[in-house]
Write a protein that holds these residues in place. Sequence first.
Motif, PDB file in Angstrom:
ATOM      1  N   LEU A 471     -10.744  26.695  49.248  1.00 16.43           N
ATOM      2  CA  LEU A 471     -10.326  26.326  48.178  1.00 16.43           C
ATOM      3  C   LEU A 471      -8.588  26.649  48.153  1.00 16.43           C
ATOM      4  N   GLY A 472      -8.239  27.658  48.558  1.00 20.12           N
ATOM      5  CA  GLY A 472      -6.928  28.184  48.694  1.00 20.12           C
ATOM      6  C   GLY A 472      -6.161  27.173  49.584  1.00 20.12           C
ATOM      7  N   GLY A 485      -3.040  28.858  45.372  1.00 21.17           N
ATOM      8  CA  GLY A 485      -3.847  28.895  46.374  1.00 21.17           C
ATOM      9  C   GLY A 485      -3.429  29.683  47.252  1.00 21.17           C
ATOM     10  N   TYR A 486      -2.334  30.320  47.426  1.00 18.12           N
ATOM     11  CA  TYR A 486      -1.944  31.508  47.887  1.00 18.12           C
ATOM     12  C   TYR A 486      -2.603  32.813  47.577  1.00 18.12           C
ATOM     13  N   ALA A 487      -3.007  32.897  46.368  1.00 11.06           N
ATOM     14  CA  ALA A 487      -3.816  34.056  45.800  1.00 11.06           C
ATOM     15  C   ALA A 487      -5.052  33.906  46.373  1.00 11.06           C
ATOM     16  N   LEU A 488      -5.759  32.957  46.400  1.00 14.22           N
ATOM     17  CA  LEU A 488      -7.047  32.612  47.010  1.00 14.22           C
ATOM     18  C   LEU A 488      -7.044  33.056  48.456  1.00 14.22           C
ATOM     19  N   ILE A 489      -6.024  32.543  49.142  1.00 14.96           N
ATOM     20  CA  ILE A 489      -6.283  32.844  50.577  1.00 14.96           C
ATOM     21  C   ILE A 489      -6.011  34.226  50.706  1.00 14.96           C
ATOM     22  N   HIS A 493      -8.279  36.708  53.152  1.00 18.04           N
ATOM     23  CA  HIS A 493      -7.404  37.437  54.096  1.00 18.04           C
ATOM     24  C   HIS A 493      -7.943  38.779  53.993  1.00 18.04           C
ATOM     25  N   LYS A 494      -8.202  39.746  52.884  1.00 18.00           N
ATOM     26  CA  LYS A 494      -8.628  40.997  52.749  1.00 18.00           C
ATOM     27  C   LYS A 494     -10.050  40.934  53.210  1.00 18.00           C
ATOM     28  N   ALA A 509       0.662  28.655  53.643  1.00 10.69           N
ATOM     29  CA  ALA A 509       0.976  28.750  52.280  1.00 10.69           C
ATOM     30  C   ALA A 509       2.352  29.561  52.116  1.00 10.69           C
ATOM     31  N   LEU A 510       2.607  30.462  53.061  1.00 10.29           N
ATOM     32  CA  LEU A 510       3.947  31.125  53.046  1.00 10.29           C
ATOM     33  C   LEU A 510       4.907  30.061  53.516  1.00 10.29           C
TER      34      LEU A 510
END
Length: 579
Positions: A471-472, A485-489, A493-494, A509-510
């Motif tokens: 989704l991200g 999207g970055y927040a979801l990724i 990642h965590k 994303a970055l």
Amino acid sequence: MIPFRWFSLAVAAALFTVVSPALAEGAAPGPAANPALSTDLFYRMLLGDIALQRDHPDVAAKAYIDAARDAKDPRLAARATEIAIASRDRNLVQDAASLWARLAPDAERPKQVLAALAKGGNRGAIPLSEASEAMRDRIARVLSEAALSGEGVGGVFLQLNSLFSQRADPQATLTLITELAKPYPKSPEAHYAVALAAYRAGATSEAANAIAIGEADRALELQPGWDRAAVLKGEILARKSPQAKIEWLRSFLAKEPYSNAAAGALAQMYIDEHRLADARALMQKLWDHEPESRDLEFAVAGIALQMKDYAAAEKLFTDLKKAGYSEPGTMDLYLAEIAEDQKQYAKAIERYQAIKAGDRAWIAKLRIGALYGKEGKLDEAKRWLSGLDATTGEQKIQVAQAEAQVLREAGDDAGAYKVLEGALAAHPDSPDLIYDLAMVAEKLDRVDEAETRLKHLVTLKPNDAQALNALGYTLVDRTNRANEGYALIERAHKLAPDDPFILDSMGWALYRLGRLDEAQAYLQRALDSRSDAEIAAHLGEVLWRKGDRERARALWSAQLAEHPDNAVLKETVHRLEPQ
């Protein structure tokens, strides 16, 4: 990056020598997805199989738990749970059953296992909450009786850590085992038990890690060459750095060159560091020393396959097949995979057809359908797959996924969408079908639909790293909502910090957010972890934007030589350097 699931699942299953079919995520996305199996995942399964055949269910259970966690596969978790129960190690049972319950929330068996653990089940395992003075005295009495009987206390200490629930306070377990070990300062197993308890407590305590190292060293002083203690010390050192573990195991093997346990642990580290040649040389040395060992021959064959040394791998797997090694059909799967990797599709089909019974036969049937598609025989592929005797809901889903992938590889995304849509109507809560249909919708530029389906998937599996990543990445790559999207990724990642596809998504994303240096770092980590054309396309684009165009060209050129038809890589190169 979003890995498209089905194709890699079948390939991974074709490689695993497990009783039930195994699923592993990892193929690159796109209409021409290339089958690829995570080297680390493959080797975990390899170690698990070898451990089982050597009657070490505790080692096998750990390998299967790691593989199930990496592959997000409930069937591997189920297999891990049953092996863990056989090992009588409560911590492993807790790990495996908890993972199984997360991956298959509707399954009853893991709930039953966890309920039994909560009641103090699992063949007499004792939760630490029951570690009263009476229990401590009872264990002390057992140790005393063992010492007086002449049998020694070693066996008791080796089982001691497995008596306590993982949910107990690790520091309390360490305190208890330390007290029980005090009367036996000359017992290497007592020091080992303290070291293991300290290691488990060391996840949150540097002091416990220091105790763990000291106790492991003391165990080795009392029993030089004890590979079990040596491997534990390696695990403790790995918390400091992978290189520290490698150096320790190498120094131990310099003195004990034929320790299979230490060599296996070092080989795993070499695999983790992408040093396949070193891993193979290590296992070859053991096999040269023990030439009758089919287990070691199998290990060498598996690494040869990962190195794409197909001639050597085929020779070894053929020899293992003639010797009747493992269960019927296992070596045929490996041999078929070798032919498939070399695009010898007719030979691969012939080898898959030789597998007549069991779960492996089902895997083989699915692969035959995929290979007819690779040969361009689409009608034959569809006829073959529609004629399969799929009886369970899971099998029916797999057939639909296989047919959709055949169509995707032929460039018929609309046809794939229709197949998956029909399958999802019959199985509306199948996460795999929701995921696959979202991926095809995105390819058809139905981005809103892809987003809606992926949001539904995240609702069904809120802690699934791949769903969050998908989704991200879709929001980052196909919309102007890169921050969302970055927040979801980041959440993905965590949950899976070393997943190369999620690392790629973080980097991309970055990049979209203009943070080029951070983007390059994540993408380089992703590419170091997994050589992949799409990751290389992304890293090359970041390098290009930063002005390092020669390096970008070199990276793209190397990947195009290996993956000339990769759509993302070709589009990136043509867009940035159209001439």
